[in-house]
Design an enzyme around this catalytic site. Sequence first.
Site, PDB file in Angstrom:
ATOM      1  N   GLU A  31      -0.213  -9.004   7.285  1.00  0.00           N
ATOM      2  CA  GLU A  31      -0.603  -8.882   8.692  1.00  0.00           C
ATOM      3  C   GLU A  31      -1.322 -10.129   9.218  1.00  0.00           C
ATOM      4  O   GLU A  31      -2.106 -10.049  10.161  1.00  0.00           O
ATOM      5  CB  GLU A  31      -1.466  -7.629   8.869  1.00  0.00           C
ATOM      6  CG  GLU A  31      -0.684  -6.358   8.576  1.00  0.00           C
ATOM      7  CD  GLU A  31      -1.485  -5.090   8.821  1.00  0.00           C
ATOM      8  OE1 GLU A  31      -1.238  -4.424   9.828  1.00  0.00           O
ATOM      9  OE2 GLU A  31      -2.352  -4.775   7.984  1.00  0.00           O
ATOM     10  N   LYS A  32      -1.018 -11.278   8.656  1.00  0.00           N
ATOM     11  CA  LYS A  32      -1.723 -12.500   9.067  1.00  0.00           C
ATOM     12  C   LYS A  32      -1.376 -12.946  10.479  1.00  0.00           C
ATOM     13  O   LYS A  32      -2.110 -13.732  11.080  1.00  0.00           O
ATOM     14  CB  LYS A  32      -1.449 -13.633   8.073  1.00  0.00           C
ATOM     15  CG  LYS A  32       0.005 -13.992   7.852  1.00  0.00           C
ATOM     16  CD  LYS A  32       0.118 -15.100   6.794  1.00  0.00           C
ATOM     17  CE  LYS A  32       1.570 -15.366   6.404  1.00  0.00           C
ATOM     18  NZ  LYS A  32       2.117 -14.234   5.612  1.00  0.00           N
ATOM     19  N   PHE A  33      -0.262 -12.459  11.034  1.00  0.00           N
ATOM     20  CA  PHE A  33       0.073 -12.793  12.419  1.00  0.00           C
ATOM     21  C   PHE A  33      -0.316 -11.682  13.397  1.00  0.00           C
ATOM     22  O   PHE A  33       0.056 -11.725  14.569  1.00  0.00           O
ATOM     23  CB  PHE A  33       1.573 -13.105  12.542  1.00  0.00           C
ATOM     24  CG  PHE A  33       1.972 -14.347  11.800  1.00  0.00           C
ATOM     25  CD1 PHE A  33       1.469 -15.586  12.163  1.00  0.00           C
ATOM     26  CD2 PHE A  33       2.841 -14.279  10.720  1.00  0.00           C
ATOM     27  CE1 PHE A  33       1.832 -16.736  11.479  1.00  0.00           C
ATOM     28  CE2 PHE A  33       3.204 -15.421  10.026  1.00  0.00           C
ATOM     29  CZ  PHE A  33       2.700 -16.656  10.400  1.00  0.00           C
ATOM     30  N   GLU A  39      -7.794   2.465  15.972  1.00  0.00           N
ATOM     31  CA  GLU A  39      -7.161   1.142  15.907  1.00  0.00           C
ATOM     32  C   GLU A  39      -6.289   0.933  17.134  1.00  0.00           C
ATOM     33  O   GLU A  39      -5.573   1.845  17.552  1.00  0.00           O
ATOM     34  CB  GLU A  39      -6.250   1.001  14.673  1.00  0.00           C
ATOM     35  CG  GLU A  39      -6.949   0.982  13.335  1.00  0.00           C
ATOM     36  CD  GLU A  39      -5.935   0.760  12.202  1.00  0.00           C
ATOM     37  OE1 GLU A  39      -4.834   0.236  12.467  1.00  0.00           O
ATOM     38  OE2 GLU A  39      -6.255   1.136  11.060  1.00  0.00           O
ATOM     39  N   ASN A  70      -6.210   6.074   4.684  1.00  0.00           N
ATOM     40  CA  ASN A  70      -5.793   5.291   5.842  1.00  0.00           C
ATOM     41  C   ASN A  70      -4.342   5.604   6.181  1.00  0.00           C
ATOM     42  O   ASN A  70      -3.446   5.365   5.371  1.00  0.00           O
ATOM     43  CB  ASN A  70      -5.923   3.791   5.553  1.00  0.00           C
ATOM     44  CG  ASN A  70      -5.618   2.934   6.765  1.00  0.00           C
ATOM     45  OD1 ASN A  70      -6.351   2.952   7.746  1.00  0.00           O
ATOM     46  ND2 ASN A  70      -4.523   2.197   6.716  1.00  0.00           N
ATOM     47  N   GLU A  71      -4.123   6.194   7.368  1.00  0.00           N
ATOM     48  CA  GLU A  71      -2.785   6.450   7.886  1.00  0.00           C
ATOM     49  C   GLU A  71      -1.907   7.230   6.901  1.00  0.00           C
ATOM     50  O   GLU A  71      -0.879   6.752   6.424  1.00  0.00           O
ATOM     51  CB  GLU A  71      -2.109   5.134   8.298  1.00  0.00           C
ATOM     52  CG  GLU A  71      -2.828   4.431   9.435  1.00  0.00           C
ATOM     53  CD  GLU A  71      -2.138   3.162   9.908  1.00  0.00           C
ATOM     54  OE1 GLU A  71      -2.307   2.795  11.071  1.00  0.00           O
ATOM     55  OE2 GLU A  71      -1.429   2.536   9.094  1.00  0.00           O
ATOM     56  N   ARG A  82       0.837  -1.198   0.000  1.00  0.00           N
ATOM     57  CA  ARG A  82       0.000   0.000   0.000  1.00  0.00           C
ATOM     58  C   ARG A  82       0.877   1.256   0.000  1.00  0.00           C
ATOM     59  O   ARG A  82       2.094   1.185   0.182  1.00  0.00           O
ATOM     60  CB  ARG A  82      -0.928  -0.002   1.208  1.00  0.00           C
ATOM     61  CG  ARG A  82      -0.203  -0.091   2.545  1.00  0.00           C
ATOM     62  CD  ARG A  82      -1.172   0.017   3.709  1.00  0.00           C
ATOM     63  NE  ARG A  82      -0.512  -0.192   4.987  1.00  0.00           N
ATOM     64  CZ  ARG A  82      -0.965   0.274   6.138  1.00  0.00           C
ATOM     65  NH1 ARG A  82      -2.067   0.989   6.168  1.00  0.00           N
ATOM     66  NH2 ARG A  82      -0.322   0.033   7.263  1.00  0.00           N
TER      67      ARG A  82
END
Length: 666
Positions: A356-358, A308, A151-152, A113
């Site tokens: 970001e799967k973890f 968040e 976003n951010e 991104r």
Amino acid sequence: MPGYPVLPEGLAYGGDYNPEQWPEEVWREDVRLMREAGVNLVTVGVFNWGLIEPAEGEYDFGRLDRILDLLHSAGVSVDLATPTSSPPAWFRRRYPGSRLVDRDGRVLGGGSRHGFCPSSPDYAAAAERVVEALAARYAGHPALTMWHVHNEYGWANAHCHCPTSAEAFRAWLRDRYGEVGALNAAWGTTFWGLTYGSFDEVEPPVVAPVGLLNGLQLDFMRFSGDAHLACFRREREVIRRFSDLPVTTNFMIPNCKPMDYWRWAAEVDVVANDHYLDSARADPHIELAMAADLTRSVAGGRPWMLMEHSTGAVNWQPRNLAKRPGEMRRNSLAHVARGSDSALFFQWRASRYGAEKFHSAMVPHAGTDSGIWRDVVALGADLRRLGGVRGSAVRAEVALGWDWESYWALELEWRPSVDLRFRERMEAYYEALWREHTTVDFVHPAADLSPYKLVVLPSSYLLTEASAKNLHRHVEGGGHLLVSYFSGIVDENDIIHAGPYPGALREVLGVSVEEFHPLRADETVTLRPSAATGRIWSERVRLTGARAVHRFADGPDAGHPAVTRHDLGAGTAWYVATALDPRPGPEPGDDLRGLLAAVLDHAGVARPRGLPDTLEIVRRGDHHFLINHADEPVTVDGVTGTGVLDGAEYAGSATVPAGGVVVIRT
């Protein structure tokens, strides 16, 4: 201007929801679990651009229609995001000139991104089209409660050095200075013969021989922030044509150095922030409190949104530590105590793939038979009980000066010491005040200081004449000021104020500094009559109206003032010429906290006494939040009222369990 979003229940609870990663049968399970957990707000569509516009000008809203309808049927409100932080692959291929270029001149590729130039006209046009399509379709949807732009901002593309950015930077400079002579004066280009004959000769601060113009670097940071702000304004104004609901974007306070959030705050309807615990810290909850106080201050004291945070571990730190039992609850309620009217997470359901799967989630990979899920449900119940705190304010008598431009300027190259770091002193002073159970606001040095008995400047290297006069008036009028070393040195262009250090602060402090004596990496100095130890810094202070409170007992400035006090008008200004440690030394009071305690007493700042410094105590409206970060229970005297979370009646004292939270409404 719209205000805080209206929700069916008091505090917002939920987080980022990315159902596009899952088949539709999982969506139905999601909304059932949202009801169970008490979720009332989710952010949808943050990374949807390639799904809703699979080819340029071709839109497919079928999936998003079904998602919003399903959430509405479950009573879950929607914070609808514009997907512009992650342009689709077709955009990068069709508009290669929009790609991000780093300081080394490398054109960065796709697959992540934020890979675009914020000054790109092609990006601007494409973003405006997709936002218009979204706003036109969903402005009247009954699930919609607020809008979430991008976003951010500044996460990975804070600065772009492509030819488009270079030309936009030159245009920005023309607007700022009018004629090139004014630029040359502001940047001090006669040094090293770097004078410009026209704006067309200016290059962005790409990789160059060491010693790049400080003014050039500072202005490029300002320009880059303005470029991102222009992107936000453009999308917001498109939305405004269709909807009068609140519009925001998620800040990253205090961890996004390139964005000046004092400037951004005026552009959003409600300030929203992302915060993630730094598990490498010994006391990460203190940095969390600092971030929350700074966010509330950026919001002007109004309620803000925790957009968040995490239920457990994140995925991007060197060692991603899981939160201990009770830690997620303490983190969430500490944000609420310090002004947030929400507790939102990234994300609802843990991803099975991607970068970001973890990263932890409200619904973890372990599912609902897990400690995280049980904590998520329990926190939802806590937040419903705390609905009465919504909209209330946190009041502070002490303020810390925070200026992002000073942050940028201090950490450019060739300063007297590599140990001069903005966050180092800022966090040292904040920690000492936190352990002294003193709630603080943050202020820009040019802001209204009248609400505060004491203003502290831990790191104000860059200070304008206007800010210095503001501080002077504060002290003369009966306020109190404490300043740490290497403050007031340069103006807004990083040009040293004329005369001896500390430049713009000489008069209010009643001192001058003959010479800096930065210390070696392992060197310390001792103060007297206390036994306090200083690190990083020493300097030759001369008294020009102030008096010495402590002197250096050894080191390069032995016998000279180390801490001074200047009574000026109806107030007092203090100066500290070394880096005192925020934690106690061998003798009571021989640290930064001890000095601050004396200054707080002199300024008449009320605060709780006799409590362990592991207890966090904050008053928000008529709610007292007592948060115990220790492994032993703590009894707090002097509190009477009803326990909001436990329903107990407290008459004069309350015992906070180990690792627990008690909220008492008085």
